[in-house]
Design an enzyme around this catalytic site. Structure first.
Site, PDB file in Angstrom:
ATOM      1  N   CYS A   1       0.806  -1.232   0.000  1.00  0.00           N
ATOM      2  CA  CYS A   1       0.000   0.000   0.000  1.00  0.00           C
ATOM      3  C   CYS A   1       0.837   1.279   0.000  1.00  0.00           C
ATOM      4  O   CYS A   1       0.460   2.263  -0.641  1.00  0.00           O
ATOM      5  CB  CYS A   1      -0.980   0.002   1.170  1.00  0.00           C
ATOM      6  SG  CYS A   1      -0.242  -0.168   2.791  1.00  0.00           S
TER       7      CYS A   1
ATOM      8  N   HIS B   1      -6.146   0.242  -0.724  1.00  0.00           N
ATOM      9  CA  HIS B   1      -6.514  -1.088  -0.218  1.00  0.00           C
ATOM     10  C   HIS B   1      -7.748  -1.642  -0.921  1.00  0.00           C
ATOM     11  O   HIS B   1      -8.766  -1.969  -0.297  1.00  0.00           O
ATOM     12  CB  HIS B   1      -6.755  -1.032   1.294  1.00  0.00           C
ATOM     13  CG  HIS B   1      -5.585  -0.549   2.074  1.00  0.00           C
ATOM     14  ND1 HIS B   1      -5.353   0.797   2.297  1.00  0.00           N
ATOM     15  CD2 HIS B   1      -4.566  -1.206   2.669  1.00  0.00           C
ATOM     16  CE1 HIS B   1      -4.239   0.930   3.008  1.00  0.00           C
ATOM     17  NE2 HIS B   1      -3.744  -0.264   3.237  1.00  0.00           N
TER      18      HIS B   1
ATOM     19  N   ASP C   1      -7.641   5.585  -1.320  1.00  0.00           N
ATOM     20  CA  ASP C   1      -7.279   4.374  -0.595  1.00  0.00           C
ATOM     21  C   ASP C   1      -6.760   3.303  -1.560  1.00  0.00           C
ATOM     22  O   ASP C   1      -7.464   2.922  -2.489  1.00  0.00           O
ATOM     23  CB  ASP C   1      -8.523   3.860   0.146  1.00  0.00           C
ATOM     24  CG  ASP C   1      -8.205   2.790   1.164  1.00  0.00           C
ATOM     25  OD1 ASP C   1      -7.096   2.227   1.132  1.00  0.00           O
ATOM     26  OD2 ASP C   1      -9.075   2.508   2.007  1.00  0.00           O
TER      27      ASP C   1
END
Length: 470
Positions: free
Chosen positions: A122, A358, A356
């Protein structure tokens, strides 16, 4: 027979892992994001207001509701920045930013068996997003927006989640029936938009695709995961390890230095040393010779690894972070909250707006003509309270010319002084070279080793100090 049986077990295990990754990392877009109608929203230097009834209706399509709207004002109303229209314009601007997430089923990473970065990549992804924004400023300018951004309406959280469920179900069925490839129910396809592109739009779309292709998940992509991991090995990081914001900053610098695409020869990256930006070192980079041997001024992306407090983020730094994100030459912040890395690109009131990484998506071959762009653009923003932010982060700026850098350094220095409240500022701009202050200045190019001994020591220290990212 035993070997065949083992292969089948590995295939089934791989399918289950793929299904698990999709289940674990595919619900991030489902949560609603609420915005205030009464407070301005800043996105990488642009300011937006959501006040009229028409704008509120557009806001509702951005997964907000009147019940969740706050009434708190913002003390950033008086910032001298460009004020840009309504919610629809904000949506178009946000969606136009390049979104880079976990991927699966990409070519195997050299020296490992990994074909996905789910669970560990990430921070590399957030670093890619920051660099991508710098390149967008360089080639497209801050005013550019993707003409098809608002066509992403069909890619809301519901349809993304539905796609995930189809993949999950297909993966399990394939595992149970020992099929080689799972049958995934096709997603309804949007009808292609027909546009009459003019010369400028065609040029911009070419660069839009080219920038994304540099971040493709293949060994040949200049800033793809495979290349970044190779540079990370020089600092002791391997595929599957967790990377911190400071280490990623140095990896990005090396990646840009080593890029051989002629289009990238006019860009360089400078990483601050020990929270200090040495102006002469930056200018030397900007004025260095191009690979063609011709003299020319390079644009520079300045990365500053900092800590916004001790174990927890010090809220005294909130106003400074807001100030940074209100600058048009800011390219964002690599940061996050403990155990998760995010790419911060804006704020409203005391909440940060972020993208994000993820979210587990399938590999896209960016080498083919007209590869699909939708998965590289986020359909909706997310917000997080500043208090939840982890103190370790890397701040990024873009300066096209030496004059731009000098102006930016003056402006940021004033901001640092006003926000320090008699404390030592987060970082400083210093005249001269780092060697003038008895620091070893790393060479621009090293044939045998990508990192100098001084850099290796610094990177090891960063690795032990920074939070673990999942």
């Amino acid at each position: 027979m035993e070997a065949t049986g083992t292969d089948e077990v590995e295939k089934i295990k791989s399918k289950f892992m793929s299904a698990w990754h999709n289940m674990k990392y595919s619900w991030v877009l489902k949560t609603k994001t609420y915005f205030s109608r009464n407070s301005p929203v800043f996105l990488l230097g642009k300011c937006y207001h959501f006040k009229t009834e028409g704008e509120y209706r557009a806001l509702h399509s951005f997964q907000s509701s009147s019940a969740g709207l706050s009434t708190d004002g913002s003390n950033f109303d008086k910032i001298n920045t460009e004020i840009s229209g309504n919610v629809e314009e904000f949506r178009r601007d946000f969606i136009s930013r390049i979104w880079l997430t976990y991927r699966e089923e990409f070519p195997q990473i050299k020296g490992s068996a990994l074909t996905t970065d789910c669970g560990w990549g990430c921070t590399l992804r957030t670093g890619q997003m920051l660099l991508a924004q710098g390149l967008m400023l360089h080639f497209l300018g801050r005013a550019w927006v993707w003409p098809e951004a608002l066509d992403m309406d069909s890619c809301d959280s519901e349809s993304w989640t539905s796609s995930t469920v189809r993949k999950l179900t297909a993966s399990f069925e394939a595992s149970l029936t020992a099929e080689r490839d799972p049958r995934v129910l096709p997603r309804p396809q949007r009808r292609p938009t027909s546009r009459d592109w003019d010369g400028s739009e065609m040029r911009n779309e070419i660069y839009h695709r080219k920038i994304i292709s540099w971040f493709g998940d293949s060994p040949l992509a200049a800033f793809g995961l495979h290349q970044l991991i190779e540079y990370g090995k020089k600092s002791g990081k391997m595929a599957g390890d967790w990377y911190g914001p400071a280490v990623v900053a140095h990896i990005l610098r090396k990646a840009v230095e080593e890029a051989r695409d002629p289009e990238l020869q006019g860009v360089t990256v400078y990483v601050a040393q020990d929270c200090t930006v040495y102006s002469s070192d930056v200018i030397d980079r900007q004025c260095s010779f191009l690979d063609s041997g011709k003299a020319g001024t390079k644009a520079v992306i300045i990365l500053v690894p900092v800590r916004l407090g001790g174990e927890r983020t010090n809220t005294d730094y909130l106003e400074f972070v807001k100030g940074i994100l209100s600058l048009e030459y800011c390219v964002g912040i690599i940061g996050g909250k403990p155990k998760q890395s995010y790419y911060f690109a804006g704020f409203q009131d005391d909440s940060l707006i972020y993208m994000d990484p993820h979210y587990c998506q399938s590999f896209v071959d960016v080498s083919i003509k007209d590869f699909p762009l939708e998965s590289f653009h986020c359909p909706s923003p997310k917000k997080m309270s500043f208090k939840k932010m982890d103190p370790s982060c890397t701040i990024g700026f873009y300066c096209r010319t030496v004059q731009d850098f000098e102006k930016a350094s003056e402006e940021i220095t004033k901001m640092l002084k006003s926000s320090s409240k008699e404390k030592y500022p987060l970082f400083t701009f210093v005249k001269g070279h780092s060697r003038d202050y008895d620091f070893a200045s790393s060479p621009l190019h090293e044939e045998n080793d990508l990192f100098s001994e001084d850099e290796k020591k610094r990177l090891k220290r960063f690795s032990t100090e920074e939070f673990v990212l999942l």
